[in-house]
Design an enzyme around this catalytic site. Sequence first.
Site, short mmCIF file in Angstrom:
data_model
loop_
_atom_site.label_atom_id
_atom_site.label_comp_id
_atom_site.label_asym_id
_atom_site.label_seq_id
_atom_site.Cartn_x
_atom_site.Cartn_y
_atom_site.Cartn_z
CG HIS A 227 70.58 24.52 85.01
ND1 HIS A 227 70.70 23.53 84.06
CD2 HIS A 227 71.78 24.55 85.65
CE1 HIS A 227 71.91 23.01 84.10
NE2 HIS A 227 72.58 23.59 85.07
CB CYS B 275 73.77 22.74 88.13
SG CYS B 275 74.72 24.29 88.22
#
Length: 200
Positions: free
Chosen positions: A154, A162
Amino acid sequence: MSDNSTKAIARWLLPIIALSAAIAAAMLFLWPRLDGVGGVRERRLEGIRAEMAASGLRLGDPIFMRIFKESDELELWVKSGAAYALYKTFPICTWSGGLGPKLREGDGQSPEGFYSVARGQMNPKSQYHLSFNLGFPNAFDRSQGRTGSFLMVHGDCVSIGCYAMTDAGIEEIWLIADEALKAGQPEFLVHAFPFRMTDE
């Protein structure tokens, strides 16, 4: 006008000017997010198409990605004839944990392994600008008892497990992936490695 009147007006005006400047700065920072994925597509897509064409590649052709933790890189490959050609290497803004696989929910570790991303894993309304879910845990992860959820690539340059890209980076990656899926690629592969493999 007396000095007292001038000072009173200045005391009244200065906070308003400061607030206006702060709002303007915030709008400049947030504008790419406020226009949504439609606005991102409008701003970026044709430039991406032209850049890919200059590299002999076509927007909408199948793609493949590789992530290398140690060097903070995400490679985006595009099918060209019978093989894949490297289109671009994007810097990963940040990832969390250390080298090695993710083992359990909450360990703050970014995953390593072979993952596939289909249409339902693409998120155009992510709180981190744009994102796609890697699909952790995959079948191998599950066979090893590994747990975790919502492990993404992202934007927004922050990470708790992430792979976080710059907003400009995720826009280009996300749009290219979206076009490949729209053109018929059922899913694209993402291979996440701790480091680049060598003969040694």
